[in-house]
Design a protein around this motif. Sequence first.
Motif, PDB file in Angstrom:
ATOM      1  N   MET A   1     -52.894  58.178  86.442  1.00 27.83           N
ATOM      2  CA  MET A   1     -53.881  59.189  86.113  1.00 27.83           C
ATOM      3  C   MET A   1     -53.633  59.757  84.713  1.00 27.83           C
ATOM      4  O   MET A   1     -54.582  60.022  83.987  1.00 27.83           O
ATOM      5  N   GLN A   2     -52.356  59.900  84.349  1.00 24.31           N
ATOM      6  CA  GLN A   2     -52.041  60.423  83.024  1.00 24.31           C
ATOM      7  C   GLN A   2     -52.564  59.489  81.929  1.00 24.31           C
ATOM      8  O   GLN A   2     -53.108  59.943  80.932  1.00 24.31           O
ATOM      9  N   LEU A   3     -52.424  58.187  82.140  1.00 21.67           N
ATOM     10  CA  LEU A   3     -52.919  57.221  81.155  1.00 21.67           C
ATOM     11  C   LEU A   3     -54.439  57.317  81.029  1.00 21.67           C
ATOM     12  O   LEU A   3     -54.981  57.316  79.922  1.00 21.67           O
ATOM     13  N   LEU A   4     -55.139  57.427  82.141  1.00 21.80           N
ATOM     14  CA  LEU A   4     -56.591  57.549  82.103  1.00 21.80           C
ATOM     15  C   LEU A   4     -57.019  58.826  81.377  1.00 21.80           C
ATOM     16  O   LEU A   4     -57.959  58.813  80.583  1.00 21.80           O
ATOM     17  N   PHE A  31     -47.893  46.434  82.342  1.00 22.44           N
ATOM     18  CA  PHE A  31     -48.362  46.062  83.678  1.00 22.44           C
ATOM     19  C   PHE A  31     -49.435  47.047  84.156  1.00 22.44           C
ATOM     20  O   PHE A  31     -50.439  46.643  84.736  1.00 22.44           O
ATOM     21  N   LEU A  32     -49.223  48.338  83.882  1.00 24.84           N
ATOM     22  CA  LEU A  32     -50.198  49.356  84.259  1.00 24.84           C
ATOM     23  C   LEU A  32     -51.522  49.153  83.515  1.00 24.84           C
ATOM     24  O   LEU A  32     -52.593  49.223  84.107  1.00 24.84           O
ATOM     25  N   LEU A  33     -51.442  48.864  82.226  1.00 23.08           N
ATOM     26  CA  LEU A  33     -52.651  48.590  81.442  1.00 23.08           C
ATOM     27  C   LEU A  33     -53.394  47.377  82.002  1.00 23.08           C
ATOM     28  O   LEU A  33     -54.621  47.397  82.130  1.00 23.08           O
ATOM     29  N   ILE A  42     -60.633  50.458  82.697  1.00 23.14           N
ATOM     30  CA  ILE A  42     -60.571  50.558  81.241  1.00 23.14           C
ATOM     31  C   ILE A  42     -61.056  49.247  80.634  1.00 23.14           C
ATOM     32  O   ILE A  42     -61.114  48.224  81.309  1.00 23.14           O
ATOM     33  N   GLU A  43     -61.399  49.321  79.358  1.00 23.57           N
ATOM     34  CA  GLU A  43     -61.859  48.151  78.611  1.00 23.57           C
ATOM     35  C   GLU A  43     -61.023  48.051  77.347  1.00 23.57           C
ATOM     36  O   GLU A  43     -60.671  49.062  76.745  1.00 23.57           O
ATOM     37  N   LYS A  44     -60.702  46.838  76.961  1.00 22.79           N
ATOM     38  CA  LYS A  44     -59.929  46.612  75.749  1.00 22.79           C
ATOM     39  C   LYS A  44     -60.893  46.192  74.651  1.00 22.79           C
ATOM     40  O   LYS A  44     -61.807  45.404  74.880  1.00 22.79           O
ATOM     41  N   LYS A  63     -67.379  52.939  84.991  1.00 21.46           N
ATOM     42  CA  LYS A  63     -66.916  53.216  86.350  1.00 21.46           C
ATOM     43  C   LYS A  63     -65.928  54.376  86.352  1.00 21.46           C
ATOM     44  O   LYS A  63     -66.044  55.311  87.151  1.00 21.46           O
ATOM     45  N   ALA A  64     -64.968  54.350  85.452  1.00 24.59           N
ATOM     46  CA  ALA A  64     -63.974  55.421  85.372  1.00 24.59           C
ATOM     47  C   ALA A  64     -64.609  56.724  84.895  1.00 24.59           C
ATOM     48  O   ALA A  64     -64.256  57.803  85.386  1.00 24.59           O
TER      49      ALA A  64
END
Length: 174
Positions: A1-4, A31-33, A42-44, A63-64
């Motif tokens: 959640m912190q990364l998002l 790995f989380l990414l 997420i999108e790169k 979506k996020a």
Amino acid sequence: MQLLKHIKSYSRIQRYHGMLPGREAVFYDQFLLDELLAAGLIEKGSVCTSCGNTLVGYRLSKKAESEFEKKGIGANDSDWENICCVDMEIDQYLDRVHVKALIDIYHLTRVSFFGGLAPKGMLASGYAETVLNVLLDVGFIYKISLKGPTIKYENGFVLSDKASRMLQQAGYVK
């Protein structure tokens, strides 16, 4: 959640085109990414500038974004104000076809179906490659490449802040 939340906090920063820069993402587990990419949260993407510099980063998927809105979680970036102005006549520096291309890119990036990009295929069918290359070289547009399971248009263009301000000052757009 912190990364998002961290990625969300970059969504309105024009300098990074709404993406968390890759150099900041190295602090998180790869790995989380990868898991978030596979889940479609997420999108790169990458932004290629005329000087050859490439910004690679991550942004939240639609979506996020909808999940954040449902939960009432947000990052308020209304304090980011654009204070600089461009005082020049756009017609002095660009031909009519270049101005038309900038206006088309401006409007295409506002069509929600295209996800904030002016699709490369649409512009390539309407304008010569040299027109787009000139705009890239002088820094009026940026080339964007996105990857992710929910991406409809992987390649496209966006206006630079300089081009947006010039179009507004010249009265071509609001």
